[in-house]
Scaffold this active site. Structure first.
Site, short mmCIF file in Angstrom:
data_model
loop_
_atom_site.label_atom_id
_atom_site.label_comp_id
_atom_site.label_asym_id
_atom_site.label_seq_id
_atom_site.Cartn_x
_atom_site.Cartn_y
_atom_site.Cartn_z
N HIS A 205 42.20 38.60 43.31
CA HIS A 205 43.04 38.97 44.44
C HIS A 205 42.26 39.89 45.37
O HIS A 205 41.19 40.40 45.02
CB HIS A 205 44.30 39.71 43.96
CG HIS A 205 44.02 41.01 43.29
ND1 HIS A 205 43.47 41.10 42.02
CD2 HIS A 205 44.16 42.30 43.72
CE1 HIS A 205 43.31 42.37 41.70
NE2 HIS A 205 43.71 43.12 42.70
N ASP A 207 43.08 43.44 47.85
CA ASP A 207 44.08 44.51 47.99
C ASP A 207 44.61 44.50 49.42
O ASP A 207 43.82 44.45 50.37
CB ASP A 207 43.46 45.87 47.66
CG ASP A 207 43.03 45.98 46.20
OD1 ASP A 207 43.60 45.25 45.36
OD2 ASP A 207 42.12 46.79 45.91
N HIS A 262 38.52 40.41 43.85
CA HIS A 262 38.05 40.97 42.59
C HIS A 262 39.03 40.61 41.49
O HIS A 262 40.15 40.18 41.73
CB HIS A 262 37.88 42.49 42.70
CG HIS A 262 39.09 43.22 43.21
ND1 HIS A 262 39.51 43.16 44.52
CD2 HIS A 262 39.98 44.04 42.58
CE1 HIS A 262 40.59 43.91 44.68
NE2 HIS A 262 40.90 44.45 43.52
N ARG A 272 39.93 49.16 28.07
CA ARG A 272 39.52 49.60 29.40
C ARG A 272 40.69 50.30 30.09
O ARG A 272 41.82 49.78 30.09
CB ARG A 272 39.06 48.40 30.24
CG ARG A 272 38.56 48.78 31.64
CD ARG A 272 37.97 47.58 32.37
NE ARG A 272 37.37 47.96 33.64
CZ ARG A 272 38.01 47.97 34.80
NH1 ARG A 272 39.28 47.58 34.85
NH2 ARG A 272 37.41 48.35 35.90
#
Length: 333
Positions: A205, A207, A262, A272
């Site tokens: 996607h 941002d 990304h 993570r």
């Protein structure tokens, strides 16, 4: 420009059909303490829409304290985490991203970056003692917002446009519609089987806001897409920040800066944790290419829209959709 790169060593899932580049110099690196930082920022925004920041001025104490509080939160039983409320849009989410069918190997906490608005939400999670979490959150957001505004002002200087705060004033506005997100990607048991190749942590996607400021622990997983469609792994660095150009900044610069696609890949062995500040304008702000950015007879590539209109479009589309396509005036070159 300095570049940083390092091949990933952990057990990842590469989605079927992905093109992962083997020939790439590395992620652009910008030292905010150096006088050439504004030129390097502009170049990175034009070529990648993404860069790494060092000497950023955010105290490491703020970073480590919030990460510690985030780990405490994500370690709570599911029933306790759910007391933060369903993500509508703010609250706790698990695997489901948005309301349009996107899923990922992730749990998250989505919050407003308006510091005063978060305390009540955490009373229900932490009982009468949400102060440690809220204090860590507020210190971190304040410091990262200040850094984001400094970077936006360096962008304006590098573009040679006035006033210097043409971008940063949108984040500094009392009505700024900025978000903050904590993501936790647990180790994915499916990836213990090396034949599993299609588990995504967070789907591809861009941002929608103006700028995103990302920091994660030392676990890999983040990738960015180059203009040719190849995916590049981003080596983690828990001491530094990564900057994403958002869709709104792409429009404000008439496509000179491009928002970066990304994604995060599932990891088979390590947890993570990432923390992202999304700097957005007020809901009523009109977003259109700045005349000071366009040269000569250059035409506007985008129709004017308000941030509220674009935000509404984003809520009604899938992650991977080209949301700016609805607002293009002429085909992007």
């Amino acid at each position: 420009m300095v570049f940083v790169t390092k091949p990933p060593t952990e057990n990842f899932s590469y989605p079927r059909g992905s093109k992962v580049s083997k020939f790439f110099a590395g992620i652009p690196l910008v030292d905010l303490s150096k006088p050439d930082s504004k030129q390097l920022i502009v170049r990175a925004c034009e070529e990648f829409g993404f860069f790494k920041i060092i000497n950023h001025g955010v105290p490491m104490e703020f970073i480590t304290r919030l990460e510690s509080e985030a780990i405490k939160f994500f370690s709570l039983p599911l029933s306790e985490k759910e007391k933060a409320g369903q993500p509508n849009p703010f609250g706790y989410g698990n695997k489901h991203i948005g309301k349009n069918g996107d899923v990922g190997w992730v749990e998250y906490l989505l919050l407003t970056a308006n510091i005063e608005s978060n305390s009540q939400r955490f009373l229900s999670v932490f009982g009468q003692n949400p102060e440690e979490f809220c204090s860590a959150l507020n210190d971190y957001i304040s410091a990262v917002k200040k850094m984001a505004c400094e970077i936006l002002e360096l962008m304006a200087e590098g573009l040679k446009i006035q006033p210097r705060n043409v971008f940063s004033k949108l984040l500094m506005d009392e009505q700024s519609d900025s978000y903050f997100r904590l993501n936790h990607y647990p180790p994915c048991p499916e990836l213990q089987d090396l034949s599993a190749r299609n588990v995504i942590g967070f789907g591809a996607h861009t941002d929608p806001q103006i700028i995103s400021v990302l920091r994660s622990n030392n676990t890999s997983g983040l990738q960015i897409s180059l203009r040719d469609g190849n995916w590049i792994p981003v080596p983690p660095d828990h001491n530094s920040f990564f900057i994403n150009v958002g869709d709104s900044l792409q429009v404000l610069t008439n496509g000179r800066f491009q928002s970066v696609r990304h994604r995060v890949l599932a990891n088979g062995s390590k947890s993570r944790v990432s923390m992202i500040y999304f700097g957005g304008p007020p809901l009523s702000e009109k977003i259109a290419p700045l005349q000071s950015v366009m040269k000569g007879e250059e035409e506007s590539m985008y129709k004017e829209f308000t941030w509220f209109e674009y935000k509404s479009t984003c809520y009604n589309t899938r992650l991977a959709d080209n949301r700016l396509g609805n607002f293009e005036r002429i085909a992007a070159s």
